[in-house]
Design an enzyme around this catalytic site. Sequence first.
Site, PDB file in Angstrom:
ATOM      1  N   LYS A 179       0.852  -1.186   0.000  1.00  0.00           N
ATOM      2  CA  LYS A 179       0.000   0.000   0.000  1.00  0.00           C
ATOM      3  C   LYS A 179       0.890   1.239   0.000  1.00  0.00           C
ATOM      4  CE  LYS A 179      -3.095   2.926   2.535  1.00  0.00           C
ATOM      5  NZ  LYS A 179      -3.570   3.334   3.864  1.00  0.00           N
ATOM      6  N   GLY A 240      -8.335   9.194   9.825  1.00  0.00           N
ATOM      7  CA  GLY A 240      -8.618   9.245  11.256  1.00  0.00           C
ATOM      8  C   GLY A 240      -9.724  10.185  11.659  1.00  0.00           C
TER       9      GLY A 240
END
Length: 336
Positions: A179, A240
């Site tokens: 990733k 987040g």
Amino acid sequence: MTDTLASIALIINGEPRQVPAGISLADLAGLLELDPAKIAVERNLEIVPRSTYRAVTLNDGDQLEIVHFVGGGDHQTAHALDDTWAVAGRTFRSRLIVGTGKYKDFAQNAAAVEASGAEIVTVAVRRVNIADPKAPMLTDFIDPKKITYLPNTAGCFTAEDAIRTLRLAREAGGWDLVKLEVLGEAKTLYPDMVETLRATEVLAKEGFLPMVYCADDPIMAKRLENVGAVAIMPLGAPIGSGLGIQNEVMIRLIIEGASVPVLVDAGVGTASDAAAAMELGCEGVLMNTAIAEAKDPILMATAMKHAVEAGRLAYRAGRMGKRRYADPSSPLAGLI
């Protein structure tokens, strides 16, 4: 004078350390009580193949980076069982990818992964703590032979840093499916798409299979695919934040234009956000904070598992059309 000749000075993970002269890299791993099978080593900015550790003799002034990975199903219906997805030729049943950061400890992290049914976890590459080589490692709790590790470049702000990190990751575990994320600045953690595109091209040429975190930009998403991205991962909202999907229109356009899997990455806060991503037609959802910072991470992991499955089933079923006015469920003909 004898003591000086009998030892050399190294810089290991940024810290000076005296070791015996003539020591090999394999001997150093033993001295530090590290398992060579669980680490990767960079010597003077060059990756050292694990197979050469015994042959590499360290020299005075060598700078070493020693890294490892850290934390970043039950019964299914017939519809779920026959609905797999694939990325870079690898097939998975679970469409939920979870992170390995922010948990109370590795045990809680492992329990959340099991509850989520995830088959892929993202892992950060960080320096080995040579002061405490016996400290628990993620691999002690989440078996990379059973769960696919997806090394990521969390915290990288340049293409060079991201590329260097993933070269070390490949050496540490042999993984080429990775990733990639290259951040623009620390406040928003929004992706720097120029650096991301540059890193994707380099990594693809080196044989990596990059799943790429990116902005919700259909044009840039296609460019990433064209230079070698094996999956496109637009953010739903800032990393987040838990704000949920903020731009469904652009994500839908990315899905319509892509010939590789599209997964929402970042911004999911609760189960309905995950379901919404799947109802758009995404192949999957990646999340970390939404589970790790829940009051009950294990219960939230279970909720996310079912939300992803429900959203996928709803997408496959086909949503009813929206109407401006009411339409009765029961026929009015023959009404008493």
